[in-house]
Design an enzyme around this catalytic site. Structure first.
Site, PDB file in Angstrom:
ATOM      1  N   LYS A  84       0.854  -1.202   0.000  1.00 33.45           N
ATOM      2  CA  LYS A  84       0.000   0.000   0.000  1.00 33.45           C
ATOM      3  C   LYS A  84       0.878   1.235   0.000  1.00 33.45           C
ATOM      4  O   LYS A  84       1.895   1.281   0.709  1.00 33.45           O
ATOM      5  CB  LYS A  84      -0.907  -0.035   1.234  1.00 33.45           C
ATOM      6  CG  LYS A  84      -1.946   1.090   1.281  1.00 33.45           C
ATOM      7  CD  LYS A  84      -2.835   0.969   2.517  1.00 33.45           C
ATOM      8  CE  LYS A  84      -3.859   2.078   2.579  1.00 33.45           C
ATOM      9  NZ  LYS A  84      -4.730   1.989   3.792  1.00 33.45           N
ATOM     10  N   SER A 159      -9.680   2.095   2.978  1.00 36.14           N
ATOM     11  CA  SER A 159      -8.826   2.850   2.076  1.00 36.14           C
ATOM     12  C   SER A 159      -7.823   1.971   1.311  1.00 36.14           C
ATOM     13  O   SER A 159      -7.243   2.435   0.339  1.00 36.14           O
ATOM     14  CB  SER A 159      -8.062   3.913   2.868  1.00 36.14           C
ATOM     15  OG  SER A 159      -7.174   3.293   3.784  1.00 36.14           O
ATOM     16  N   SER A 183      -9.759  -0.187   7.177  1.00 37.86           N
ATOM     17  CA  SER A 183      -9.187  -0.089   5.830  1.00 37.86           C
ATOM     18  C   SER A 183      -8.530  -1.346   5.270  1.00 37.86           C
ATOM     19  O   SER A 183      -8.229  -1.401   4.086  1.00 37.86           O
ATOM     20  CB  SER A 183      -8.176   1.052   5.770  1.00 37.86           C
ATOM     21  OG  SER A 183      -8.869   2.263   5.636  1.00 37.86           O
TER      22      SER A 183
HETATM   23  N1  GLN Z   1     -12.933   4.554   6.377  1.00 36.45           N
HETATM   24  C1  GLN Z   1     -12.370   4.984   7.629  1.00 36.45           C
HETATM   25  C2  GLN Z   1     -11.928   6.420   7.474  1.00 36.45           C
HETATM   26  O1  GLN Z   1     -12.218   6.979   6.489  1.00 36.45           O
HETATM   27  C3  GLN Z   1     -11.216   4.094   7.993  1.00 36.45           C
HETATM   28  C4  GLN Z   1     -10.017   4.346   7.191  1.00 36.45           C
HETATM   29  C5  GLN Z   1      -8.830   3.512   7.611  1.00 36.45           C
HETATM   30  O2  GLN Z   1      -8.951   2.481   8.269  1.00 36.45           O
HETATM   31  N2  GLN Z   1      -7.651   3.982   7.257  1.00 36.45           N
HETATM   32  O3  GLN Z   1     -11.307   6.983   8.318  1.00 36.45           O
END
Ligand code: GLN
Length: 490
Positions: A84, A159, A183
């Site tokens: 990532k 994400s 994410s």
């Molecule tokens: N979707 C959540 C956010 O927007 C979690 C994102 C994540 O785990 N990095 O913060």
């Protein structure tokens, strides 16, 4: 024979391809070429990568073959992986899918990358993500959205959407993701792969670009549970460069993979089947729990964790607060994008105005507000107190249950654009995963079925450092079901 194997190589799991490598039926270079060909074939449609590192991958593959010839191989030696783009890679740009870091080339490797290198891995590229890991669909990437390999009109989740889509599409055998509120698990659910968010501190965060430091954790995204155990073996453990990493020794996680669940007590918390969870998701998860019951686990279907309903609110105070502090470093002076202007203050303002996208700005404003004098007690401090309640409630539950079973996401993957205008609807994609980060405990998402051809994820949650239990449950489930063996047609 060899032809046929080569054609479908990219569809295999790590443990399957490692077997072929061990038996010298293929070389790491051949495996890597197969994956690079697959990338050329599907990447224009999927959009999993910000950067493809073709030359580096082939060079690492040649080294892996030499290493194996010298009798010094691990199961990951010569197996192509996706990292990532929030994880620092020396000499390879690390953008966080943000204009701010579009040209940032780290001078060092994250600890997880060093550990994979020590295991002889091959990196095929850096994956697309929501900018600075803020989002649930990968549409917040400053570059382009990633598409779901199961339905190109739909999002892969986020994400870590590029990581999940890439693994599902065969553009890498596994990926590393990061999980602050879901994410790793939510995109794993949307792309029908296996994703593990380890216990906070189990995996070093050194070299992970910080979003919300008390919640962030790196973990494996793989085609099955066996592979997740292999990757966790390589990346877990204490690190002097991350003071929050845990000193607890790392077991061999593959030892936990046994195909029955006798003696295990599972709980199904009703709050995770509340509003927003669609009937087809709830039905598939109940069906999956019956499979676990059939494997020998005892199941309490009536568990209640009443504080769950506050978790999303707590997260959207704590995560933006920490983000606003962490992202203060992007001032156009030290590294990354830098705007030209008359004065220093103007330059800083311009840098942040043009370097950050709308969701990142929204989080910074939310966090700055929650931390400001006069509001600190009402928001940040209160959220911390509720965080403690949520954590205690889990601790209480884990006195009675070895693990809890829930949906990973309340819905199947949604259409691109569907939730873009409505941040709250987007935030709700993580209702089932966020409590786990708040409590610092591990959560595993595995494929749990399909509705109209779209993936449904099953989440298994356990107490701190219960990764072995979670992997055992996931493994037993995958011995009894075949959801995880299905591949999208692209
Ligand atoms: N979707 C959540 C956010 O927007 C979690 C994102 C994540 O785990 N990095 O913060």
């Amino acid at each position: 024979m060899r032809e046929e194997q080569t054609l479908s190589l990219y569809d295999l799991t790590i443990h399957e391809v490692a077997d072929l490598l061990r038996r010298r039926e293929v070389s790491a270079v051949e495996v890597t070429r197969a994956v690079l060909d697959r990338i050329h074939q599907v990447e224009r449609r999927v959009g999993a990568f910000v950067t493809v590192t073709e030359d580096l991958a082939l060079e690492q593959a040649r080294l892996a073959d030499q290493r194996r010839a010298g009798g010094d191989a691990t199961p990951l030696t010569g197996v192509p992986a996706i990292i990532k783009d929030v994880i620092c890679t020396k000499g390879v740009r690390t953008t966080c899918s943000s204009r701010m870091l579009e040209r940032f080339v780290p001078p060092y490797d994250a600890t997880v990358v060093q550990r994979l290198q020590a295991a002889g891995f091959v990196m095929v590229g850096k994956s697309n993500m929501d900018e600075f890991a803020m989002g649930s669909s990968t549409e917040n990437s400053a570059f382009f959205p990633t598409r779901n390999p199961w339905d190109l009109e739909r999002v892969p989740g986020g994400s870590s959407g590029g990581s999940a889509a890439g693994v599902a599409a065969g553009e890498g055998f596994y990926a590393l993701g990061s999980d602050t509120g879901g994410s790793i698990r939510q995109p794993a659910s949307f792309c029908s792969i296996t994703g593990l968010k380890p216990t906070y501190g189990r995996v070093s965060r050194y070299g992970l670009v910080a979003f919300a430091s008390s919640l962030d954790q790196i973990g494996p995204m793989t085609k099955d549970v066996h592979d997740a155990a292999l990757v966790l073996n390589a990346i877990a453990g204490a690190d002097t460069w991350d003071a929050t990493s845990l000193p607890t020794p790392v077991p061999d996680y593959t030892q936990a993979l046994i195909p029955d669940l006798k003696g295990l007590r599972l709980g199904v918390p009703k709050e995770y089947f509340a509003e927003g969870v669609t009937p087809e998701v709830a039905g598939a998860i109940r069906e999956a729990v019956r499979v676990l019951e059939g494997l020998g686990a005892s199941v309490d279907w009536e568990v209640s964790l009443p504080s769950t309903r506050y978790a999303l609110a707590v997260y959207y105070i704590i995560a933006p607060s920490e983000a606003s502090a962490n992202l203060a470093r992007y001032d156009g002076v030290k590294y990354g994008f830098s705007a030209e202007a008359e004065t220093m203050w103007e330059a800083m303002e311009q840098t942040r105005q043009h370097g950050f996208g709308p969701e990142v700005k929204r989080r910074i404003m939310l966090g700055t507000y929650a931390l400001s004098a006069g509001y600190y007690d009402a928001y940040y401090l209160k959220a911390q107190k509720v965080r403690t309640l949520i954590r205690r409630e889990f601790e209480e539950a884990f006195r009675r249950y070895d693990a809890l079973v829930t949906p990973t996401a309340p819905t199947v993957p949604f259409k691109l654009g569907e939730k873009l205008e409505d941040p709250l609807a987007m935030y709700l994609s993580d209702v089932c995963t966020i409590p786990v980060n708040i409590a610092g405990i591990p959560g595993l998402s595995i494929p749990g079925g399909f509705a109209d051809g779209l993936p449904i994820g099953l989440q298994i949650i356990g107490p701190a450092l219960s990764e072995e239990t979670l992997l055992r449950i996931g493994y037993a489930y995958q011995q009894a079901t075949d959801w995880h063996t299905r591949r999208p047609t692209l």
